[in-house]
Design a protein around this motif. Structure first.
Motif, PDB file in Angstrom:
ATOM      1  N   GLU A 188      -4.237  -9.254   0.394  1.00 58.75           N
ATOM      2  CA  GLU A 188      -6.090  -9.332   1.646  1.00 58.75           C
ATOM      3  C   GLU A 188      -6.700  -9.920   1.490  1.00 58.75           C
ATOM      4  N   ALA A 238       2.640   2.062  -3.837  1.00 56.12           N
ATOM      5  CA  ALA A 238       1.350   1.860  -4.066  1.00 56.12           C
ATOM      6  C   ALA A 238       1.273   4.088  -4.049  1.00 56.12           C
ATOM      7  N   TYR A 239       1.513   4.062  -3.398  1.00 55.02           N
ATOM      8  CA  TYR A 239       0.500   5.275  -2.979  1.00 55.02           C
ATOM      9  C   TYR A 239       1.799   6.508  -3.648  1.00 55.02           C
ATOM     10  N   GLN A 289      -1.249  -7.066  -3.286  1.00 53.63           N
ATOM     11  CA  GLN A 289      -2.189  -6.191  -2.422  1.00 53.63           C
ATOM     12  C   GLN A 289      -3.427  -7.252  -2.588  1.00 53.63           C
ATOM     13  N   ARG A 290      -4.196  -6.865  -3.255  1.00 50.89           N
ATOM     14  CA  ARG A 290      -5.379  -7.553  -3.154  1.00 50.89           C
ATOM     15  C   ARG A 290      -5.450  -8.999  -2.755  1.00 50.89           C
ATOM     16  N   ALA A 339      -1.140  -3.066  -7.036  1.00 53.60           N
ATOM     17  CA  ALA A 339      -2.087  -3.568  -6.887  1.00 53.60           C
ATOM     18  C   ALA A 339      -2.662  -4.695  -5.948  1.00 53.60           C
ATOM     19  N   SER A 361       0.969  -1.463  -0.100  1.00 51.24           N
ATOM     20  CA  SER A 361      -0.131   0.074   0.491  1.00 51.24           C
ATOM     21  C   SER A 361       0.194   1.918   0.201  1.00 51.24           C
ATOM     22  N   ALA A 401       2.044   0.330 -11.133  1.00 50.87           N
ATOM     23  CA  ALA A 401       1.239   0.700  -9.787  1.00 50.87           C
ATOM     24  C   ALA A 401       0.462  -0.389  -9.627  1.00 50.87           C
ATOM     25  N   GLU A 402       0.184  -1.267 -11.171  1.00 54.78           N
ATOM     26  CA  GLU A 402      -0.929  -2.201 -10.777  1.00 54.78           C
ATOM     27  C   GLU A 402      -0.759  -3.268 -10.390  1.00 54.78           C
TER      28      GLU A 402
END
Length: 311
Positions: free
Chosen positions: A55, A35-36, A51-52, A48, A32, A44-45
């Motif tokens: 999570e 990516a900020y 991160q997904r 993400a 996170s 960035a993708e």
């Protein structure tokens, strides 16, 4: 013997979940943070996606903890239509296009006393199971209805009590289940899916969450004729507060306050430090309780707050 075995599995699951949380926390927080301010859209993708995935792993840990601890969560009046709207958005973004989604929500607004996150998890698990039962596509129906159960119904169904209920119905047009499978679907770690395709915790978690909300669940299924899950949750005939629908406000930035972070996991200390510093705080760290007490004794006048691992 079977009860003892399940109890030991629950204890084991709880221990594993704690360790896995320590693995996932720095992954989620670091991805996170990176990516900020990542200018490259492709990177960035990738972040993400990382991160997904982390999570998703963390969500599986929550399932383990729900099963192991039977945690109740925070109970507030919840309108199930808001839960359905949340899950519906996820399904539209992630489910295959050959699955048609139909949603029917009762116009009246009865609420249930429950935990919004757990109810979201309950519905998501049912929908994911329905998706897996329709490998060649089909129709997934989610409905919220209001029913009044009478004394006669309660006498025929030991789990039911007379009174108003919110009925959550999830139906699919998939492969269905044979009677011998139907008997075991709520058992922890029971699964008919291939290795790597399912944990066997989805429906056992659903059953545990329904029981925690003082409800009950009925299942109807035949091979080749799909499946229908009917979840009955005790209702309140009042309009919900709708508090859970408000978007969370961004956290305020710090003004150089000093935070003492105490955690025995080095990666968590590192990522917590970077996150807090990025948001305007100064940070000191300690790896254990004794070290934390020593640091606090030296800087007690400066330290504004202590952020500590429970153990």
């Amino acid at each position: 013997l079977r009860a003892q075995r399940l109890e030991s599995l629950g204890t084991l699951a709880g221990g594993i979940a704690h360790d896995l949380n320590n693995v996932f926390a720095p992954i989620v927080m670091t991805a996170s943070a990176l990516a900020y301010d990542e200018p490259d859209p492709e990177r960035a993708e990738d972040l993400a996606l990382l991160q997904r995935s982390a999570e998703r792993g963390a969500d599986m840990v929550k399932q383990l903890l729900s099963f192991a601890r039977g945690a109740d969560g925070v109970r507030v009046p919840v309108e199930l239509k808001h839960v359905v709207i949340d899950v519906q958005q996820i399904l539209r973004d992630t489910f295959p296009k050959n699955i048609t989604l139909q949603v029917h929500v009762a116009p009246r607004e009865w609420t249930v006393e429950g935990d919004r996150t757990q109810l979201n998890q309950l519905l998501t698990n049912l929908c994911v199971n329905a998706r897996d039962a329709m490998p060649n596509g089909g129709t997934l129906t989610i409905a919220v209805e209001h029913v009044q159960l009478d004394e006669a119904y309660a006498e025929m169904n030991l789990e039911a009590k007379p009174g108003p209920y919110v009925l959550l119905r999830v139906e699919d047009t998939g492969v269905g289940m044979a009677p011998e499978v139907l008997e075991h679907i709520f058992e922890p770690f029971f699964t008919t899916k291939e290795v790597g395709k399912g944990t066997g915790l989805g429906l056992s978690t659903v059953h545990a969450l329904v029981r925690q909300h003082h409800g009950f669940v009925h299942v109807y299924s035949e091979q080749g004729k799909g499946a229908r899950f009917k979840v009955y949750l005790p209702a309140q005939r009042t309009v919900g507060e709708g508090a859970a629908t408000r978007a969370p406000e961004p956290p305020p930035r710090g003004n150089g306050e000093l935070v003492l972070v105490v955690d025995d996991e080095a990666p968590i200390r590192t990522v917590a430090t970077r996150t807090l510093e990025r948001h305007g705080y100064r940070v000191m760290v300690a790896a254990n309780g004794a070290e934390a007490v020593a640091v606090y004794a030296q800087h007690r006048e400066e330290i504004a707050v202590v952020l500590t691992d429970m153990t």
